[in-house]
Enzyme design. Structure first.
Site, PDB file in Angstrom:
ATOM      1  N   VAL A  39      -6.810  31.715 -15.323  1.00 51.36           N
ATOM      2  CA  VAL A  39      -5.633  30.830 -15.574  1.00 51.36           C
ATOM      3  C   VAL A  39      -5.618  29.562 -14.479  1.00 51.36           C
ATOM      4  CG1 VAL A  39      -4.271  32.363 -16.684  1.00 51.36           C
ATOM      5  CG2 VAL A  39      -4.025  32.142 -14.263  1.00 51.36           C
ATOM      6  N   THR A  41      -4.358  27.604 -11.170  1.00 49.94           N
ATOM      7  CA  THR A  41      -3.550  27.951  -9.947  1.00 49.94           C
ATOM      8  C   THR A  41      -3.329  26.589  -9.092  1.00 49.94           C
ATOM      9  OG1 THR A  41      -5.831  28.175  -8.874  1.00 49.94           O
ATOM     10  CG2 THR A  41      -4.984  30.121  -9.649  1.00 49.94           C
ATOM     11  N   PRO A  42      -2.496  25.789  -9.672  1.00 51.24           N
ATOM     12  CA  PRO A  42      -2.291  24.495  -8.798  1.00 51.24           C
ATOM     13  C   PRO A  42      -1.453  24.556  -7.787  1.00 51.24           C
ATOM     14  CG  PRO A  42      -0.547  25.041 -10.815  1.00 51.24           C
ATOM     15  CD  PRO A  42      -1.435  26.170 -10.656  1.00 51.24           C
ATOM     16  N   ALA A  89     -19.724  22.821 -12.191  1.00 49.01           N
ATOM     17  CA  ALA A  89     -18.941  21.540 -11.855  1.00 49.01           C
ATOM     18  C   ALA A  89     -18.681  20.722 -13.309  1.00 49.01           C
ATOM     19  CB  ALA A  89     -19.841  20.659 -10.924  1.00 49.01           C
ATOM     20  N   ALA A 112     -14.259  28.038   0.679  1.00 49.34           N
ATOM     21  CA  ALA A 112     -14.975  27.382   1.776  1.00 49.34           C
ATOM     22  C   ALA A 112     -15.950  26.549   0.911  1.00 49.34           C
ATOM     23  CB  ALA A 112     -15.747  28.493   2.463  1.00 49.34           C
ATOM     24  N   ASN A 146     -15.801  24.769  -1.742  1.00 46.89           N
ATOM     25  CA  ASN A 146     -15.107  23.535  -2.276  1.00 46.89           C
ATOM     26  C   ASN A 146     -14.905  22.606  -0.940  1.00 46.89           C
ATOM     27  OD1 ASN A 146     -15.490  23.668  -4.865  1.00 46.89           O
ATOM     28  ND2 ASN A 146     -13.272  24.277  -5.461  1.00 46.89           N
ATOM     29  N   CYS A 198      -9.815  20.471  -8.220  1.00 46.81           N
ATOM     30  CA  CYS A 198     -10.350  21.567  -7.599  1.00 46.81           C
ATOM     31  C   CYS A 198     -10.194  21.106  -5.737  1.00 46.81           C
ATOM     32  CB  CYS A 198     -11.474  21.935  -7.555  1.00 46.81           C
ATOM     33  SG  CYS A 198     -11.377  23.073  -9.080  1.00 46.81           S
ATOM     34  N   ARG A 229      -7.682  14.722 -14.012  1.00 49.61           N
ATOM     35  CA  ARG A 229      -6.859  15.602 -12.991  1.00 49.61           C
ATOM     36  C   ARG A 229      -7.313  15.019 -11.537  1.00 49.61           C
ATOM     37  NH1 ARG A 229      -7.146  21.516 -14.952  1.00 49.61           N
ATOM     38  NH2 ARG A 229      -9.470  21.053 -14.981  1.00 49.61           N
TER      39      ARG A 229
HETATM   40  P1  NAD Z   1      -7.024  24.760 -17.054  1.00 44.03           P
HETATM   41  O1  NAD Z   1      -5.644  24.373 -16.829  1.00 44.03           O
HETATM   42  O2  NAD Z   1      -7.918  23.856 -17.776  1.00 44.03           O
HETATM   43  O3  NAD Z   1      -7.018  26.267 -17.823  1.00 44.03           O
HETATM   44  C1  NAD Z   1      -5.945  27.266 -17.581  1.00 44.03           C
HETATM   45  C2  NAD Z   1      -5.685  27.743 -18.812  1.00 44.03           C
HETATM   46  O4  NAD Z   1      -4.664  28.923 -18.725  1.00 44.03           O
HETATM   47  C3  NAD Z   1      -4.689  26.850 -19.690  1.00 44.03           C
HETATM   48  O5  NAD Z   1      -5.108  26.587 -21.092  1.00 44.03           O
HETATM   49  C4  NAD Z   1      -3.329  27.669 -19.648  1.00 44.03           C
HETATM   50  O6  NAD Z   1      -2.439  27.274 -20.965  1.00 44.03           O
HETATM   51  C5  NAD Z   1      -3.768  28.929 -19.591  1.00 44.03           C
HETATM   52  N1  NAD Z   1      -2.599  30.020 -19.194  1.00 44.03           N
HETATM   53  C6  NAD Z   1      -1.825  29.751 -18.244  1.00 44.03           C
HETATM   54  N2  NAD Z   1      -1.130  31.004 -18.189  1.00 44.03           N
HETATM   55  C7  NAD Z   1      -1.442  31.681 -19.060  1.00 44.03           C
HETATM   56  C8  NAD Z   1      -1.150  33.085 -19.583  1.00 44.03           C
HETATM   57  N3  NAD Z   1      -0.119  33.671 -18.916  1.00 44.03           N
HETATM   58  N4  NAD Z   1      -1.736  33.655 -20.751  1.00 44.03           N
HETATM   59  C9  NAD Z   1      -2.553  32.908 -21.068  1.00 44.03           C
HETATM   60  N5  NAD Z   1      -3.201  31.739 -20.837  1.00 44.03           N
HETATM   61  C10 NAD Z   1      -2.555  31.250 -19.662  1.00 44.03           C
HETATM   62  O7  NAD Z   1      -7.803  25.317 -15.806  1.00 44.03           O
HETATM   63  P2  NAD Z   1      -9.341  25.171 -15.395  1.00 44.03           P
HETATM   64  O8  NAD Z   1      -9.690  23.897 -14.797  1.00 44.03           O
HETATM   65  O9  NAD Z   1      -9.992  26.030 -16.439  1.00 44.03           O
HETATM   66  O10 NAD Z   1      -9.070  26.006 -14.024  1.00 44.03           O
HETATM   67  C11 NAD Z   1      -8.804  27.613 -14.113  1.00 44.03           C
HETATM   68  C12 NAD Z   1      -9.192  28.039 -12.577  1.00 44.03           C
HETATM   69  O11 NAD Z   1     -10.516  27.887 -12.407  1.00 44.03           O
HETATM   70  C13 NAD Z   1      -8.068  27.548 -11.419  1.00 44.03           C
HETATM   71  O12 NAD Z   1      -8.285  28.432 -10.735  1.00 44.03           O
HETATM   72  C14 NAD Z   1      -9.278  26.456 -10.932  1.00 44.03           C
HETATM   73  O13 NAD Z   1      -9.195  26.325  -9.616  1.00 44.03           O
HETATM   74  C15 NAD Z   1     -10.543  27.084 -11.061  1.00 44.03           C
HETATM   75  N6  NAD Z   1     -11.980  26.360 -11.067  1.00 44.03           N
HETATM   76  C16 NAD Z   1     -11.849  25.215 -11.823  1.00 44.03           C
HETATM   77  C17 NAD Z   1     -13.194  24.541 -12.031  1.00 44.03           C
HETATM   78  C18 NAD Z   1     -13.102  23.161 -12.797  1.00 44.03           C
HETATM   79  O14 NAD Z   1     -13.918  22.605 -12.290  1.00 44.03           O
HETATM   80  N7  NAD Z   1     -12.087  22.886 -13.345  1.00 44.03           N
HETATM   81  C19 NAD Z   1     -14.236  25.052 -11.323  1.00 44.03           C
HETATM   82  C20 NAD Z   1     -14.286  26.223 -10.625  1.00 44.03           C
HETATM   83  C21 NAD Z   1     -12.998  26.942 -10.461  1.00 44.03           C
END
Ligand code: NAD
Length: 471
Positions: free
Chosen positions: A86, A88-89, A160, A218, A220, A272, A342
């Site tokens: 999910v 984690t903003p 990425a 670390a 990132n 991120c 974003r």
């Molecule tokens: P995102 O916002 O695209 O997706 C998160 C999803 O979780 C959303 O669709 C939301 O509706 C869903 N959600 C939230 N609460 C929920 C719940 N209780 N039950 C079911 N669904 C729920 O986010 P993302 O970009 O996929 O990032 C997710 C995590 O991965 C973050 O912690 C981010 O830091 C990390 N991350 C992101 C990237 C990237 O490039 N985007 C890379 C590595 C790590």
């Protein structure tokens, strides 16, 4: 058959689970989300995110062993391994506002897991979380356990955007952190077995939980630091006549430094880098390490400086005002090969230009008009002073048009700003663009993608980040 459920069908949950399903045909993978529209899109021909190669992977296994569903509780209950991916903003209010991670979504997912589970579970942190989150999750789960055994693992994702599928097929490493107890190590082995279906064993690293959680923050921070370092040097290049491309090449040839992530630009974006560094800063402050916190803060400050430096360059080059002038913005996504906006630097650059009363015409091959208008209308959060700044005035937003063509965007423009490094911007017909622009015609290349000599031959005045200015 092992059953995996992933909570969160976003940029991480969707692609990672699609690749697990592809590489492990004997595992059933269900990706669940509370967003009905997102799940509907995953089940359609129009996937909710643009990522090269993703559609092909999804088509191969959707309906076979990959499913997307809004029945969150049912699939969590049935799963052996639950990934939590999910969002984690950054927290926007309350304690730690502007820096700390907002773990609301994580906590509600953990409480839901505790509510619906009827059998032992391995719960995997896929989201990027503050170090020690596993301890908090353990507390929530074990205090509500009803005799069920939960093992928490940290398995941060290093993909990425734009190269997610390639990164997942061939990762530099897969990191798994677990408790050092026999049960913890058994859970680590179970997850390792999943990845071992396609990842060579020497690339699967196992550590304790806290090392895995901290390694992601670390990593990132280090990546963003390289960008801010080269961007800081780019400012010095412009002041001295050095060329940042030459400097970066020479510096990167040192095998201790290496050539990757040394491209000067208008600044880093994405969901991120800033968020994770802020998180690191907050953790340092909470642990009584203000000097370490300040060190990492500087990486973000240079990034903000780079964006405002770019805007100032545009305005000062165009005779100190862009009021009433049309500026074409090519690229709005935070990087090429994604439609993700974003924290894209384009938001701050556009707002800066609108602040000087420019008229803006934007083209990005993957970003919709709705998305751009939403981003520009959003409040900017000032992390040093956690209060919401004024939103864009409706009149300023009216000064923005969005086109589906670079030529349309640049027609009649006084200047062009290139803000995303889309390949197609390298091969545009710049002579045609020049003919249709006001003169003198300016190009401000925020990604160093165009051949500035060629453009100067055509007649443009060109500014490229960190390079000698137009003679
Ligand atoms: P995102 O916002 O695209 O997706 C998160 C999803 O979780 C959303 O669709 C939301 O509706 C869903 N959600 C939230 N609460 C929920 C719940 N209780 N039950 C079911 N669904 C729920 O986010 P993302 O970009 O996929 O990032 C997710 C995590 O991965 C973050 O912690 C981010 O830091 C990390 N991350 C992101 C990237 C990237 O490039 N985007 C890379 C590595 C790590």
């Amino acid at each position: 058959m092992v059953k995996i459920c992933c909570i969160g069908a976003g940029y991480v949950g969707g692609p990672t689970m699609a690749v697990i399903a592809l590489k492990c045909p004997s595992i059933e993978v269900v990706v669940v989300d509370i967003s009905v529209t997102r799940i509907a899109a995953w089940n359609s021909d129009q996937l909710p995110i643009y990522e090269p190669g993703l559609e092909d992977v999804v088509k191969q296994c959707r309906g076979r062993n990959l499913f997307f569903s809004t029945e969150v509780e049912k699939h969590v209950c049935e799963a052996d391994i639950i990934f939590v991916s999910v969002n984690t903003p950054t927290k926007t209010r309350g304690l730690g506002a502007g820096k700390a991670a907002d773990l609301t979504y994580w906590e509600s997912a953990a409480r839901m897991i505790a509510d619906v589970s009827k059998s032992d579970k391995i719960v995997v942190e896929k989201s990027t979380v503050p170090v020690k989150t596993a301890e908090a999750i353990e507390k929530i789960l074990t205090h509500n356990s009803k005799g069920i055994n939960y093992q928490i693992l940290s398995n941060p994702e290093f993909l990425a955007e734009g190269t997610a599928i390639q990164d997942l097929f061939n990762p530099d490493r897969v990191l798994i952190g677990g408790r050092e107890t026999p049960e913890g190590q058994k859970a680590v082995r179970a997850l390792k077995e999943v990845y071992a279906n396609w990842v060579p064993e020497d690339r699967i690293i196992t550590t304790n939980l806290w090392s895995a959680e901290l390694s992601k923050l670390a990593a990132n921070a280090f990546l963003a630091q390289r960008i801010s370092s080269v961007n800081a040097i780019s400012a010095l290049c412009e002041a001295t006549g050095a060329n940042v491309a030459e400097v970066a090449y020479a510096v990167g040839k040192d095998s201790r430094i290496g050539p990757k992530f040394l491209n000067a630009s208008v600044g880093f974006g994405g969901s991120c880098f800033q968020k994770d560094i802020l998180n690191l800063v907050y953790i340092c402050e909470c642990n009584g390490l203000p000097e370490v916190a300040n060190y990492w803060k500087q990486v973000i400050k240079i990034n903000d400086y780079q964006k405002s430096r770019f805007v100032n360059r545009v305005v000062s080059s165009m005779f100190n005002t862009v009021a009433g002038k049309k500026i074409a913005v090519l690229g709005f996504a935070f990087k090429k090969d994604t439609g993700d906006t974003r924290e894209t630097p384009a938001i701050d650059v556009c707002k800066g230009l609108l602040g000087d009363k420019a008229k803006i015409s934007i083209y990005d091959p993957q970003v919709t008009e709705d998305q751009i208008q939403r981003d520009l209308a959003m409040n900017k959060f000032d992390w040093d002073h956690p209060i919401h700044l004024q939103p864009m005035s409706p009149t300023a937003v009216k000064e923005v048009t969005v086109t589906w063509d670079a030529y349309e965007a640049t027609k009649g423009a006084h200047g062009v700003c290139i803000l995303t490094e889309w390949d197609e911007f390298k091969t545009l017909d710049y002579s045609k663009i020049y003919q249709n622009m006001q003169k003198p015609a300016f190009v401000f290349d925020g990604r160093n993608v165009v051949d500035s000599d060629k453009l100067r031959e055509i007649g443009f005045i060109v500014y490229s980040i960190g390079k000698p200015l137009d003679p």
